[in-house]
Design an enzyme around this catalytic site. Structure first.
Site, PDB file in Angstrom:
ATOM      1  CG  HIS A 183      -2.272  -0.533   0.891  1.00  0.00           C
ATOM      2  ND1 HIS A 183      -3.001  -1.300   1.758  1.00  0.00           N
ATOM      3  CD2 HIS A 183      -3.006  -0.428  -0.230  1.00  0.00           C
ATOM      4  CE1 HIS A 183      -4.119  -1.638   1.176  1.00  0.00           C
ATOM      5  NE2 HIS A 183      -4.147  -1.126  -0.033  1.00  0.00           N
ATOM      6  CD  GLU A 410      -2.110 -10.512 -18.462  1.00  0.00           C
ATOM      7  OE1 GLU A 410      -1.750  -9.815 -17.515  1.00  0.00           O
ATOM      8  OE2 GLU A 410      -3.193 -11.133 -18.473  1.00  0.00           O
ATOM      9  CG  ASP A 434       0.595 -11.539 -14.982  1.00  0.00           C
ATOM     10  OD1 ASP A 434       1.147 -12.086 -14.009  1.00  0.00           O
ATOM     11  OD2 ASP A 434      -0.517 -10.989 -14.894  1.00  0.00           O
ATOM     12  CB  CYS A 481      -1.893  -2.168 -20.180  1.00  0.00           C
ATOM     13  SG  CYS A 481      -2.210  -3.928 -20.108  1.00  0.00           S
TER      14      CYS A 481
HETATM   15  C1  PEP Z   1       0.222  -7.187 -16.452  1.00  0.00           C
HETATM   16  O1  PEP Z   1       0.276  -8.360 -16.124  1.00  0.00           O
HETATM   17  O2  PEP Z   1       1.183  -6.572 -16.965  1.00  0.00           O
HETATM   18  C2  PEP Z   1      -1.010  -6.406 -16.242  1.00  0.00           C
HETATM   19  C3  PEP Z   1      -1.138  -5.202 -16.743  1.00  0.00           C
HETATM   20  O3  PEP Z   1      -1.981  -6.960 -15.490  1.00  0.00           O
HETATM   21  P1  PEP Z   1      -1.894  -7.063 -13.869  1.00  0.00           P
HETATM   22  O4  PEP Z   1      -0.686  -6.281 -13.427  1.00  0.00           O
HETATM   23  O5  PEP Z   1      -3.151  -6.507 -13.350  1.00  0.00           O
HETATM   24  O6  PEP Z   1      -1.743  -8.526 -13.679  1.00  0.00           O
HETATM   25 MG    MG Z   2      -1.550  -9.369 -15.622  1.00  0.00          MG
END
Ligand code: PEP
Ligand code: MG
Length: 559
Positions: A183, A410, A434, A481
């Site tokens: 956090h 991912e 991921d 992302c």
């Molecule tokens: C990722 O895996 O890069 C992603 C954007 O999803 P999260 O971080 O929510 O797993």
């Molecule tokens: Mg992810």
């Protein structure tokens, strides 16, 4: 002396250390001279005072801090916790000892669950300390106030403390514990506090020591030289100028557009993201809305949330991800069975397919929210590993009224057959967090293998290049992302590898925008080639940095 940790954001700070007070001593385990009913009244009164204080701080702080502190206030008055306290009181303990033991039981329970839940254990410690301080009429543990600007060094910060940091006084933050998903890190990122977390050797810093907190380089420099301080001050001035620069759409030096989008977990961050220049949302993590829910949310409830977010982004693109439940983000209504390796288990699209009704309801709610608003909604599925899963998801999404349906890349398998995956959907968005975890076989939550978790690794970059090439070949968008998009230099490399948009925490937008504007499309490709040709992650970053310096030096000389 250099102290390594995990930097949050790209900031730099210089100042004197002020350490956070150590925790209260453990209350002595002695029999109470009061009867258990009387002790129970004392405990309940202090629990509710602390709950009210936390809720009050949350209301004042607003934003993500409000949600975190409200959740903490609820924990303080959780009936099962109060039952546990009463159980201890019945054996003749004092209220402070009973509170200490009851919270410790729950803390160990959470810590044993690992991942996201384990990082909430600190929240319980904080409540316990506040309640005990109230019972003993001692000041609540918290941020010191030395009367001058300072760098706060703490074991870890409780959300209540991070939320209330006086940004005029706290120049930077260094924690001995805590990872990038704690956090402290989440709130520091949101409030743009210069922070380095998980810096184990920071425990040796003393009050008054001058330090440089260098988040961009994951570093704290103790007793810096005058030259190092001057360099840090120059960087601080440069960043201040950057923050004051006008917000423009993301683009390379020649004007080639690279839309810069926001990663959001709820509609509450929309206004801030827009203020920082988000051109839309590249990843709406819908599962964040339901982490505490015991039952699947209704279509109506979901539709209300989605409509709120889409309304805030009227006229802009919003990429919503369907529930990514499992591993570090279990949802009790989707992930019930125990798994030895939950990151490799029934998570993301696999869990949704297993409970298809929940996926159908979510897609229906999203389609209804889209129809009711003016944003351009795209929807994607997480954890896609096969072309068949891609077909399954896009067919269902279209059947239920979603106009643009894509997938997250991912897993290495999805990247390796990206041409076929992209042929079966409208777009791809690469989740580098991921993708790095699975390519490097290194748990993203585990500090002991953190050295393997770099998206700069050429193995990860090669997979991204394959997806970029498939997107270009088929004329389909390929966004990024994961956190990699928030690294200003890596962002340029990612564009060079074929990314058509970048999505990140809104606080990273200014740095990435400024970095992209320094390079042409050919420069970005040159940086990407250098990184791809390197041996490992550190070498790839160095190689890209060397090409970047060459380009900027040549340009300065020519002008
Ligand atoms: C990722 O895996 O890069 C992603 C954007 O999803 P999260 O971080 O929510 O797993
Ligand atoms: Mg992810």
């Amino acid at each position: 002396m250099e102290i390594r940790g995990t930097g949050i954001g790209q900031g730099v700070a210089v100042g004197p250390v002020v350490r956070m007070a150590e925790a209260l001593p453990e209350p002595v385990d002695r029999p109470s001279h009061l009867d258990p009913e009387h002790e129970a009244e004392r405990a309940k009164a202090s629990l509710s005072v602390v709950a009210a204080e936390l809720a009050n701080r949350g209301a004042k702080a607003g934003g993500a801090a409000k949600d975190v502190l409200e959740a903490q206030a609820m924990m303080a008055e959780d009936p099962s916790l109060i039952d546990e306290v009463t159980k201890h009181l019945a054996t003749g303990k004092t209220a402070e000892r009973a509170v200490y033991e009851a919270f410790a039981t729950y803390r160990d329970l959470l810590a044993g669950m690992g991942g996201y839940m384990a990082e909430r254990a600190t929240d319980l410690d904080d409540i316990s300390q506040r309640v005990i301080a109230h019972l003993l009429k001692l000041p609540a543990p918290g941020v010191p106030n030395p009367g001058h600007p300072f760098v706060l060094v703490a074991r870890d910060l409780a959300p209540a403390d991070t939320a209330m940091l006086d940004l005029g006084q706290v120049l930077g933050l260094v924690t001995v514990e805590g990872g990038p998903t704690s956090h402290t890190a989440i709130l520091a990122r949101e409030k743009s506090i210069v922070a380095v977390v998980g810096a184990a050797d920071a425990a040796s810093l003393a009050d008054g020591d001058t330090v440089i907190v260098d988040a961009a380089d994951d570093l704290v420099i103790a007793s810096p030289t005058a030259e190092q301080v001057a360099e840090a001050n120059a960087r601080i001035a440069e960043r201040a100028a950057l923050e004051a620069a006008p917000v423009t759409p993301g683009a390379l030096a020649d004007g080639t557009a690279v839309p810069l989008l926001a990663n959001l977990g709820s509609a509450s961050g929309a206004a801030e993201a827009l203020k920082l220049g988000a051109e839309g949302v590249g990843l709406f993590r819908t599962e964040f809305l339901f982490l505490d829910a015991d039952t699947a949310p209704s279509v109506r409830e979901q539709q209300e949330h989605y409509t709120r977010l889409l309304t805030a982004f009227a006229g802009k693109k919003v990429v919503a991800r369907v529930l990514d439940a499992g591993a570090d983000k279990p949802l009790s209504f989707l992930n019930s069975a125990h798994e030895e390796n939950p990151a490799l288990g029934l998570r993301g699209i696999r869990a949704l397919r297993h409970s298809e009704i929940i996926l159908r309801e979510q897609l229906t709610a999203l389609a209804e929210a889209d129809a009711a608003t003016d944003a351009e909604l795209w929807v994607m599925a997480p954890m896609i590993a096969t072309v068949e899963e891609t077909r399954y998801f896009t067919a269902l999404a279209k059947e239920l009224g979603i106009r643009v349906a894509g997938v997250m890349v991912e897993t290495p398998s999805a990247a390796l057959v990206a041409d076929r995956v992209l042929a079966a959907c409208d777009f791809a968005s690469i989740g580098t967090n991921d993708l790095t975890q699975y390519t490097m076989a290194a748990d993203r939550l585990l500090g002991t293998v953190a050295n393997l978790q770099s998206p700069w690794h050429p193995a990860v970059l090669r997979l991204i290049a394959d997806v970029g090439a498939a997107g270009a070949e088929l004329g389909k968008p390929v966004g990024i992302c994961g956190e990699a998009a928030a690294d200003p230099l890596l962002a340029v490399v990612l564009v060079g590898l074929g990314a058509t948009s970048l999505s990140m925490s809104p606080s990273a937008l200014a740095d990435v925008r400024a970095s992209l504007a320094r390079y042409s499309p050919d420069d970005a490709k040159a940086l990407a080639r250098a990184a791809l040709a390197a041996e490992g992650a550190a070498e790839a970053k160095e190689a890209a940095q060397a090409v970047a310096t060459e380009i900027t030096t040549a340009r300065t000389a020519a002008s």
